[in-house]
Design an enzyme around this catalytic site. Sequence first.
Site, PDB file in Angstrom:
ATOM      1  N   PRO A   1       0.813  -1.224   0.000  1.00 38.96           N
ATOM      2  CA  PRO A   1       0.000   0.000   0.000  1.00 38.96           C
ATOM      3  C   PRO A   1       0.848   1.277   0.000  1.00 38.96           C
ATOM      4  O   PRO A   1       1.715   1.451   0.845  1.00 38.96           O
ATOM      5  CB  PRO A   1      -0.804  -0.113   1.302  1.00 38.96           C
ATOM      6  CG  PRO A   1      -0.806  -1.578   1.616  1.00 38.96           C
ATOM      7  CD  PRO A   1       0.512  -2.089   1.124  1.00 38.96           C
ATOM      8  N   GLU A   2       0.611   2.115  -0.993  1.00 37.60           N
ATOM      9  CA  GLU A   2       1.292   3.403  -1.091  1.00 37.60           C
ATOM     10  C   GLU A   2       0.250   4.493  -0.854  1.00 37.60           C
ATOM     11  O   GLU A   2      -0.893   4.184  -0.515  1.00 37.60           O
ATOM     12  CB  GLU A   2       1.943   3.549  -2.478  1.00 37.60           C
ATOM     13  CG  GLU A   2       2.933   2.428  -2.798  1.00 37.60           C
ATOM     14  CD  GLU A   2       3.602   2.598  -4.160  1.00 37.60           C
ATOM     15  OE1 GLU A   2       3.687   3.739  -4.663  1.00 37.60           O
ATOM     16  OE2 GLU A   2       4.029   1.585  -4.726  1.00 37.60           O
TER      17      GLU A   2
ATOM     18  N   LYS B   1       2.196   7.269   3.867  1.00 42.56           N
ATOM     19  CA  LYS B   1       1.579   5.939   3.925  1.00 42.56           C
ATOM     20  C   LYS B   1       1.011   5.633   5.309  1.00 42.56           C
ATOM     21  O   LYS B   1       0.659   4.493   5.591  1.00 42.56           O
ATOM     22  CB  LYS B   1       2.620   4.873   3.554  1.00 42.56           C
ATOM     23  CG  LYS B   1       3.259   5.091   2.186  1.00 42.56           C
ATOM     24  CD  LYS B   1       4.333   4.041   1.935  1.00 42.56           C
ATOM     25  CE  LYS B   1       5.234   4.439   0.785  1.00 42.56           C
ATOM     26  NZ  LYS B   1       6.385   3.533   0.641  1.00 42.56           N
TER      27      LYS B   1
ATOM     28  N   ARG C   1       0.654 -10.809   5.689  1.00 46.77           N
ATOM     29  CA  ARG C   1       2.087 -10.987   5.957  1.00 46.77           C
ATOM     30  C   ARG C   1       2.582 -10.323   7.241  1.00 46.77           C
ATOM     31  O   ARG C   1       3.755 -10.427   7.583  1.00 46.77           O
ATOM     32  CB  ARG C   1       2.897 -10.529   4.742  1.00 46.77           C
ATOM     33  CG  ARG C   1       2.641 -11.448   3.544  1.00 46.77           C
ATOM     34  CD  ARG C   1       3.545 -11.143   2.396  1.00 46.77           C
ATOM     35  NE  ARG C   1       4.948 -11.312   2.722  1.00 46.77           N
ATOM     36  CZ  ARG C   1       5.940 -10.946   1.937  1.00 46.77           C
ATOM     37  NH1 ARG C   1       5.678 -10.365   0.787  1.00 46.77           N
ATOM     38  NH2 ARG C   1       7.191 -11.129   2.291  1.00 46.77           N
TER      39      ARG C   1
ATOM     40  N   ARG D   1      15.280  -1.773  -5.063  1.00 40.62           N
ATOM     41  CA  ARG D   1      13.940  -2.118  -5.548  1.00 40.62           C
ATOM     42  C   ARG D   1      13.968  -2.348  -7.058  1.00 40.62           C
ATOM     43  O   ARG D   1      14.760  -1.721  -7.774  1.00 40.62           O
ATOM     44  CB  ARG D   1      12.946  -0.983  -5.245  1.00 40.62           C
ATOM     45  CG  ARG D   1      12.948  -0.517  -3.806  1.00 40.62           C
ATOM     46  CD  ARG D   1      12.486  -1.598  -2.849  1.00 40.62           C
ATOM     47  NE  ARG D   1      11.153  -2.100  -3.148  1.00 40.62           N
ATOM     48  CZ  ARG D   1      10.030  -1.528  -2.750  1.00 40.62           C
ATOM     49  NH1 ARG D   1      10.064  -0.441  -2.023  1.00 40.62           N
ATOM     50  NH2 ARG D   1       8.855  -2.053  -3.060  1.00 40.62           N
TER      51      ARG D   1
END
Length: 263
Positions: free
Chosen positions: A2-3, A59, A112, A250
């Site tokens: 989620p951003e 975030k 997670r 990334r």
Amino acid sequence: MPELPEVETFKRYLDSTSLHQRIVGVQVRDAYVLKRISARELARRLKGRRLESSHRHGKHLFVRAGDQLWLRLHFGMTASLEYLNRDEVAPKTARVIFCFADNCRLAFDDQRKFGEIELIENVDEFLQTRGLGPDALGISLSQFKAILGKHRGALKAILLNQELIAGIGNLYADEILFRARMHPVTEVARLSDNDLQGLFRATRYVLQRAIALKTDFNCLPKSWLLTHRGRAGRCPRCGDGLKSETIGGRTSWFCAYCQKRSS
Ligand SMILES: [Zn+2]
């Protein structure tokens, strides 16, 4: 992961489902997501209170539950919110469930378990302690230019640095760079005033459009990189195969033709 657009979507979801109802209990099914507070203490401090309003920064989602009492939610890799009516069963991976007086519940679902729930007293103090930069949708063009103008390094790494600008993560950073037609490793110091303006516009456009579409990947425009990124993906603009490269730890996806690496 989620951003900013996903967290803004969670904020709107929480606002439309869960505000102003009295909390009668908090079920903690897995205390791993609780930070600096026990399950018992979380329930004790929230019981009898209402979620009054919410505020997003980057975030992070902050939900006011009283004077100097804010619930901080961070969604880690896989967390989301799910509002449950009386007879609805909570998902198996719901870690914390806020129970309201009308028997409806709000579940913090997180497969997670990289998400975080904490109670804090002061939002500004938290943002300062964490060293978070201004929110990506809260800054003006001149602030954006000032922040990028002060730094050196690969553009992608700068966009991902939450201490400079908060809210942009890996997927949307790639999308913003694709829209601005800039290669992820472009040295930020080489950008002209015009480039910075284009990048600022692309940032706002991508984030706002994703929010407007409730970040539903099936609804995102086919002209976006996001719907094509991956091994067999082709550039929706020129048809070339997409390339990937590891930048700042990334995986970045981009089109080497549309996003030329400056020499
Ligand atoms: Zn292309």
